[in-house]
Structure formats: C-alpha cells, structure tokens
Design a protein around this motif. Sequence first.
Motif, short mmCIF file in Angstrom:
data_model
loop_
_atom_site.label_atom_id
_atom_site.label_comp_id
_atom_site.label_asym_id
_atom_site.label_seq_id
_atom_site.Cartn_x
_atom_site.Cartn_y
_atom_site.Cartn_z
N THR A 93 38.20 52.19 50.25
CA THR A 93 36.81 52.17 49.79
C THR A 93 36.64 52.76 48.39
N TRP A 94 37.30 53.89 48.13
CA TRP A 94 37.11 54.68 46.91
C TRP A 94 37.52 53.97 45.64
N VAL A 95 38.29 52.85 45.75
CA VAL A 95 38.80 52.18 44.55
C VAL A 95 37.68 51.47 43.80
N SER A 96 36.55 51.26 44.45
CA SER A 96 35.37 50.73 43.76
C SER A 96 34.40 51.86 43.46
N PRO A 97 33.95 52.02 42.20
CA PRO A 97 32.94 53.04 41.90
C PRO A 97 31.66 52.89 42.71
N LYS A 98 31.32 51.65 43.10
CA LYS A 98 30.11 51.45 43.91
C LYS A 98 30.25 52.13 45.27
N GLY B 102 40.59 45.45 47.55
CA GLY B 102 39.58 44.57 48.13
C GLY B 102 38.16 44.92 47.71
N TYR B 103 37.83 46.21 47.71
CA TYR B 103 36.46 46.64 47.35
C TYR B 103 36.22 46.46 45.85
N LEU B 104 37.23 46.79 45.06
CA LEU B 104 37.14 46.59 43.61
C LEU B 104 36.93 45.11 43.30
N CYS B 105 37.72 44.24 43.95
CA CYS B 105 37.61 42.79 43.70
C CYS B 105 36.26 42.25 44.18
N ARG B 106 35.83 42.67 45.36
CA ARG B 106 34.54 42.19 45.89
C ARG B 106 33.39 42.59 44.96
N ASP B 107 33.42 43.82 44.49
CA ASP B 107 32.29 44.33 43.72
C ASP B 107 32.26 43.85 42.28
N TYR B 108 33.40 43.38 41.76
CA TYR B 108 33.43 42.97 40.34
C TYR B 108 33.95 41.54 40.15
#
Length: 313
Positions: free
Chosen positions: A146-151, A213-219
Amino acid sequence: MKSKKILFALLCVIFIVAGCANQSSNGKIVEGKVNVVTTFYPIYEFAKQIGGENANVINLLPTGVEPHDWTPKSQDMMNTSKAQLFLYNGAGLEGWVPDFLQGLNKNSKVKSVQVSKGINLITTEEVDDHDHGNADHSNTHIDPHTWVSPKSAMIMADNIKNSYVEVDPSHKQQYEARYQELVSKLKALDQKYETELAKVTRKDIVVSHQAFGYLCRDYGLTQHAIMGLSPDAEPRAQDLVQLAKTVKQDNIKYIFFEQLVSDKLAKTLANETGVKTLVLNPVEGLTKEQVKAGEDYFSIMDKNLQNLLLALQ
C-alpha cells in the motif's frame, strides 16, 4: 530457439535468489513517552514524524532486511507487551501478526492498529505452481504494498495519527500539527507524481517483484512482474517467456530491480532481451548505505519518479 535460450538463462538463476536474514531489532522501552512498535520501515518513518518528542518508536525489522519472510523473536514480543501502540501494515504483509499478538503478555495493554485500514485494497490472481503432476491453479491474494503510492500513504498517516491521539489525548495538538506537516509533504509528492507521469506516452513497466500495484493504479501505469507479490515467489517458465516477448513487442527499454532482494533474474532478463536495468525501490526498508546517506521515504520516492520518467520517455 531464441525464446528457449532466454528461458534457460532465466531458469538457471531462479534458485539462487537471495533469502532474508532473520535478525532482530535492539530498541528499548522508554518511560514517560508513548512507546510504539512498528513492523517495518515506512510505518516506522511515519510514526516517528507524527510522534516527535512525545514518542519512542521501535522498528522490529532491522536495516537491510526484506520484510516478506522476516519473523519476530522473543525480545520483540517482550518490547511489544510493554508498549502502548503496535502498528502493522496488514493486508497480508505480516503473516506472523495474529500469533504474535496472541503470544504477548496477558497483562499487556498495547493497542494494535492495522495502518492500511481504509485503503481500497488490490486483489490479484497468482498462480501456484506445484511440481507433482498437479495442474497449476490460481489463488486470489491481497496486494500488501500500500505505502508505495503516496495516495495510500496519506491514509496510513491518518491512521497512525489517530492511534496516537487515542492512547495519548493530552498531546493531541502536537500529533495533529506534525501529522499536517507529514501530509503536506505526501500531498506534494502525490502532485509531483500525477503531473510528471501524466506527460509520459509509455505506460508499461517491467519489475522484478509485483510491488507496484498501488503506484500503477493511482498514476495510470501497468506493471509486468517477473516474480509475484512475495519477492521469492518463483516465476513459471511460460510467464518468463511471455515477459521476454512483452519486452520486445512493447519496445521496453529498462527492467527495474530493487535493492533488498536479488537482482539476478531482472539482470538476466535484461541481458537476454538487450535492455538496461534501473532501480525501482518498493521502500520496504533501507540499506545501511541509505541510512548513512540520510535517505528517507521521500528521497527514495523522488528517485523512483526520476527512474520511471527515464524508463517511460
């Protein structure tokens, strides 16, 4: 023939991917402060920033150790039993947590908090390969990164702040103020990722470990991973051949590897497909060199963005 050659080279290094040392932290409980035990680096950094002088934060995971396979020792259990807060990521990252909490001192008043609570979690299909004549079958797993995305990191920071306020309401104002400082930095990082990644025309990245995954989803990116959610999940032969094809067909210029796990598979795939390698750090922990250099979550995420922009140009 070419794809068979690539496959052979990749399979040769599957079995020498580095394992993790099972070490333990040396933190000590401090009287007169909120004692906080965290399971790994990003939570530790956010907890320290929000806790400030009111908190004593002990990180269980030692420097340079990858968190997926680490398990705690008896000293970790003793410290946690005496602490006020135990902060863990959840979402399947620390499989040892339920047994660990059950093993704490019966008189312990520690409050355990899953800091990924409230994040829209990603589920993914991973194929389990059984080499006993059985067919491969898919299992659904939750992506814990989860933490890999700033969001997502902003939601985690909010959960950490709320947990401080709950166990130490007399210092609520200080926790709120430091939390606002942290969130303003996370918002600036988020904005930078949004602005810069919106400019790139390429959207596909090849990574060693399915941690983005979270980084890619969010950006707006798509990851193709050599290994699964756990960095020691062995890739299947047909997946490696397919990945080599993807690299060539999509004209991918770089394959990303990370520092806390072996880079052998990523470098072998890069050599066989004629592309270069770059670091994309899932910020699961710092190396000793990074600690000495004063690196932190923000400096690493900045470097990640620069490397993404280079690979996607």
